[in-house]
Design an enzyme around this catalytic site. Sequence first.
Site, PDB file in Angstrom:
ATOM      1  N   ASP A  74      44.539  44.885  47.476  1.00  0.00           N
ATOM      2  CA  ASP A  74      43.082  44.847  47.546  1.00  0.00           C
ATOM      3  C   ASP A  74      42.634  44.201  48.858  1.00  0.00           C
ATOM      4  OD1 ASP A  74      40.343  44.642  47.067  1.00  0.00           O
ATOM      5  OD2 ASP A  74      40.610  43.976  45.002  1.00  0.00           O
ATOM      6  N   HIS A  93      39.187  43.673  49.602  1.00  0.00           N
ATOM      7  CA  HIS A  93      37.784  43.269  49.475  1.00  0.00           C
ATOM      8  C   HIS A  93      37.632  41.788  49.811  1.00  0.00           C
ATOM      9  CE1 HIS A  93      37.817  46.957  47.011  1.00  0.00           C
ATOM     10  NE2 HIS A  93      36.574  47.086  47.470  1.00  0.00           N
TER      11      HIS A  93
END
Length: 146
Positions: A13, A15
């Site tokens: 991930d 983000h």
Amino acid sequence: MSQTVVLGVIGSDAHVVGITILEQAFSAAGFDVINLGVQTSQEEFAEAAVAHDAEAVLVSSLYGHAEQDCQGFHDVLDAEGVDALTYIGGNLAVGQDDFEQTRETFEDLGFDRVFNSETDPEEAIAALRQDLQITTTEAERATISS
């Protein structure tokens, strides 16, 4: 003496916005925050928790694959001798319709607290203070709520 938390986004991930907000909020609340950034491995969380004698490990994930990223996470922490609270939050499952089911899944994986992507950072801070039995003074409460 401030309490240390290790914060990062697990797995593949990338983000970054959520952990940036969390870093600022936890720092403002008086915690010493070690931000590992994005795409953090389980081993990196464990190594940082040991190196900084962390009281908590805060895992973020927004891309919906946290369950597979967190398989064996607590085994890795245990192998490194990490004795810290573990929290996870974000958009943890693709098509997350029933958050209570998601919460159970991550509690079964060993997390002490599980938060959805709509959780206000202040809620997580309050939970951590409660779990670490940190009491705030009236002056600190006034600063936090302003």
